[in-house]
Design a protein around this motif. Structure first.
Motif, PDB file in Angstrom:
ATOM      1  N   ILE A  40     -12.761 -18.832 -10.956  1.00  0.00           N
ATOM      2  CA  ILE A  40     -13.205 -17.295 -10.916  1.00  0.00           C
ATOM      3  C   ILE A  40     -14.351 -17.178 -10.617  1.00  0.00           C
ATOM      4  O   ILE A  40     -15.386 -17.793 -11.528  1.00  0.00           O
ATOM      5  N   ALA A  49     -14.957  -9.993  -9.573  1.00  0.00           N
ATOM      6  CA  ALA A  49     -14.403 -11.366 -10.150  1.00  0.00           C
ATOM      7  C   ALA A  49     -13.425 -11.713  -9.031  1.00  0.00           C
ATOM      8  O   ALA A  49     -12.229 -10.862  -8.860  1.00  0.00           O
ATOM      9  N   ARG A  51     -11.024 -14.921  -7.421  1.00  0.00           N
ATOM     10  CA  ARG A  51     -10.268 -16.373  -7.257  1.00  0.00           C
ATOM     11  C   ARG A  51     -10.797 -16.897  -6.192  1.00  0.00           C
ATOM     12  O   ARG A  51     -10.679 -16.481  -5.161  1.00  0.00           O
TER      13      ARG A  51
END
Length: 108
Positions: A40, A49, A51
């Motif tokens: 992350i 944020a 992935r």
């Protein structure tokens, strides 16, 4: 353009250093299903944020310090960390240690 190295503090040309050792990205990638092991990436400036499987890098260390980190730390650490079922040398070494230091009421 030279800037100060984060380790030796000398003004030198900085390399594009991995924020986390490259071997740790590989280990994380073996941890599970696709995308399950992605990191992350938190961007405090943008308030986001996401992935990602991207290996994060930053102009941080000069060539000499980058080499020291690689030879004297990352290479060794990568060899003793989890490499798959039955190969986790560091775990064995840690289990063999006896806690003997007290810090905040806890043995370390």
């Amino acid at each position: 353009m030279p800037k100060n190295c984060a380790l030796c503090l000398q003004e030198r040309e900085l390399k594009n250093s991995h924020i986390m050792p490259q071997s740790m990205y590989r280990a994380a990638g073996r941890a599970g299903e696709p995308f399950e092991s992605d990191l992350i990436h938190v961007d405090h400036m943008r308030g986001t944020a996401v992935r990602t499987s991207k290996q994060l890098k930053q102009k941080l260390l000069c060539e000499s310090c980058e080499d020291k980190f690689s030879r004297l730390g990352e290479d060794y650490f990568a060899r003793i960390c989890f490499q798959g079922a039955g190969t986790f040398e560091l775990r064995g070494e840690l289990h063999g240690l006896t806690p003997d230091e007290i810090s905040s009421g806890r043995k370390m």
